[in-house]
Motif scaffolding. Structure first.
Motif, mmCIF file in Angstrom:
data_model
loop_
_atom_site.group_PDB
_atom_site.id
_atom_site.type_symbol
_atom_site.label_atom_id
_atom_site.label_comp_id
_atom_site.label_asym_id
_atom_site.label_seq_id
_atom_site.Cartn_x
_atom_site.Cartn_y
_atom_site.Cartn_z
ATOM 1 N N ASP A 1 7.602 -1.151 4.436
ATOM 2 C CA ASP A 1 6.394 -0.338 4.455
ATOM 3 C C ASP A 1 6.498 0.880 3.544
ATOM 4 O O ASP A 1 5.492 1.558 3.296
ATOM 5 C CB ASP A 1 6.091 0.130 5.889
ATOM 6 N N ARG A 2 7.699 1.175 3.059
ATOM 7 C CA ARG A 2 7.882 2.342 2.193
ATOM 8 C C ARG A 2 8.462 1.960 0.837
ATOM 9 O O ARG A 2 8.937 2.821 0.102
ATOM 10 C CB ARG A 2 8.800 3.364 2.867
ATOM 11 N N TRP B 1 15.928 -1.959 2.767
ATOM 12 C CA TRP B 1 14.971 -0.857 2.741
ATOM 13 C C TRP B 1 13.814 -1.203 3.671
ATOM 14 O O TRP B 1 13.642 -2.347 4.103
ATOM 15 C CB TRP B 1 14.476 -0.615 1.318
ATOM 16 N N ASP B 2 13.003 -0.213 3.988
ATOM 17 C CA ASP B 2 11.832 -0.399 4.841
ATOM 18 C C ASP B 2 10.687 -0.952 3.993
ATOM 19 O O ASP B 2 10.214 -0.270 3.081
ATOM 20 C CB ASP B 2 11.443 0.947 5.452
ATOM 21 N N GLU C 1 12.189 3.185 -2.708
ATOM 22 C CA GLU C 1 11.801 3.454 -1.324
ATOM 23 C C GLU C 1 11.469 4.935 -1.185
ATOM 24 O O GLU C 1 12.245 5.789 -1.609
ATOM 25 C CB GLU C 1 12.915 3.087 -0.350
#
Length: 426
Positions: free
Chosen positions: A246-247, A243-244, A267
């Protein structure tokens, strides 16, 4: 061959040639085994036969296909296994197919009103009570058997409360439906080698026992999150393993001996939260729990950690190591109300997506809104061998980490009470 491996209630299902047939069966009584065997035998005996088989999700449809393969191998039938992915409504859908030399086909799909259209053949709905959009799926699927009287429709499931199309068909489907009900006690009388009383005591949850094993359509009026909201939130399993950061947001509910420790990572994609990780640690030493938490914290933007009792040291150490990225949360009645109400709001707004997972589903449904004799409200679940709604609270903490930026939840809860008192003074 079938008579040697099937129990009497499974044979009764197999030998029932009714065009419309529905089964209300207890958990772990072999309903998918019997259902797929009927389809396989029919496909082998009638060249050019098509069976369309829908399950609650992609993982379940794959498991159903594997059962069909086992039947074919036992019958020494050679089939060509095919797998394809296509996009329907912006979503990737996996279609599994078994093609037999006699031109018969078995197609396995995750439940979706759009993917169910376009076929003419026999239909098998596996665990239909747990299909999302069951009414829309029914409207899309029933016409498949319309044009030929030899086409059959099969439905099997355990109950999921008195709602949905499966419940309607079982209760009000009319005389044209052949009904097969098998509770755990029915199965044991027919030779299923289990001890139901041992299971009941180990389960330690009378509500689940009555619905999952005695096949009762129990009302969910006391459930804080009803089945309808939970099933709507279930999404096909996302193949992405990462997953990202930052999110991504993490929630951790801490347990040690009686309760589970659960880590949940959400996320945010647009305005919807997808559950990317749900990790359960059972009777795990605190050193290992802390190591796992610290391994995940660099991969998320913010985290909320249960700092009640056993979790206080874990939360304090994480806060010391990672700063204000980590928010320790102590569970008070006000804090739990704040967490639970936010979680329900996001389920109602369809802004949460979760995988089709029975343990998670039951945890989410286990929490009750309880009004005490003194008029106070608390949110709680019965403690059992399976935990204490730990997945519910980990998910709620992850959502809280994502949706709050103004300090710990306990401070805001106190502020709201003070503000309410100030308003009441005028």
């Amino acid at each position: 061959m079938a008579s040697e491996v099937l129990l009497p209630y499974q044979r009764r299902w197999l030998l029932d040639r009714s065009r419309f047939k529905i089964g209300l069966w207890s958990r772990q009584t072999g309903k998918s085994f019997a259902g797929t065997l009927e389809a396989v035998i029919d496909a082998v005996e009638r060249p050019g036969t098509l069976w369309v088989m829908l399950s609650a999700g992609e993982r379940q449809s794959r498991e159903l296909a594997e059962k069909a393969k086992v039947h074919l191998e036992a019958m020494r039938q050679v089939g060509e296994w095919m797998e394809s992915r296509f996009f329907e409504g912006g979503e990737a859908v996996t279609q599994l197919e078994i093609r037999l030399p006699n031109r018969s086909r078995l197609i396995f799909l995750p439940a979706n009103p759009r993917t169910a259209r376009g076929y003419t053949g026999n239909v098998f709905l596996d665990e239909f009570a747990f299909h999302q959009d069951s009414h829309a799926i029914w409207a899309a699927l029933f016409p498949i058997v319309t044009r030929r009287p030899d086409l059959k429709l099969r439905i099997m499931s355990t109950p999921a409360g008195p709602q949905g199309k499966f419940y309607e068909l079982w209760e009000k489907g009319g005389a044209m439906w052949s009904r097969h009900k098998v509770t755990i006690y029915d199965a044991v009388r027919d030779g299923l080698p289990v001890d139901p009383e041992e299971l009941r005591q180990a389960l330690a949850d009378e509500w689940v026992w009555r619905q999952e094993y005695l096949c009762e359509f129990l009302s969910e009026e006391e459930a804080f999150l009803p089945w309808s909201l939970i099933l709507e939130a279930e999404a096909r399993e996302d193949p992405r393993g990462d997953w990202d950061p930052d999110r991504a947001y993490l929630g951790m509910d801490v347990g040690r001996h009686r309760d589970l420790t659960v880590l949940a990572v959400l996320e945010r994609v647009g305005d919807v939260y997808y559950l990317r990780l749900l990790e359960v640690l059972e009777r795990t030493p605190f050193a290992h729990q802390e190591a796992r938490l610290h391994a995940l914290l660099p991969r998320v933007r913010r985290a909320c950690v249960d700092a009640t009792g056993l979790g206080e040291m874990l939360a304090e150490n994480a806060r010391r190591a990672f700063g204000y990225k980590v928010e320790p949360v102590k569970f008070t009645p006000e804090v739990k109300a704040d967490l639970a109400q936010r979680l329900r709001l996001f389920f109602e707004d369809r802004r949460v997506r979760i995988p089709s997972d029975r343990a998670l589903r039951e945890d989410l449904h286990s929490v009750r809104r309880i009004v005490t004799p003194s008029g106070n409200v608390r949110y709680d679940a019965e403690r059992s061998e399976r935990g204490h709604a730990d997945r519910f609270w980990a998910l709620a903490l992850a959502l809280h980490a994502a949706e709050t930026r103004r300090g710990p939840v306990e401070y805001r809860s106190v502020a709201r009470r003070l503000f309410a008192g100030w308003k009441g003074a005028f």
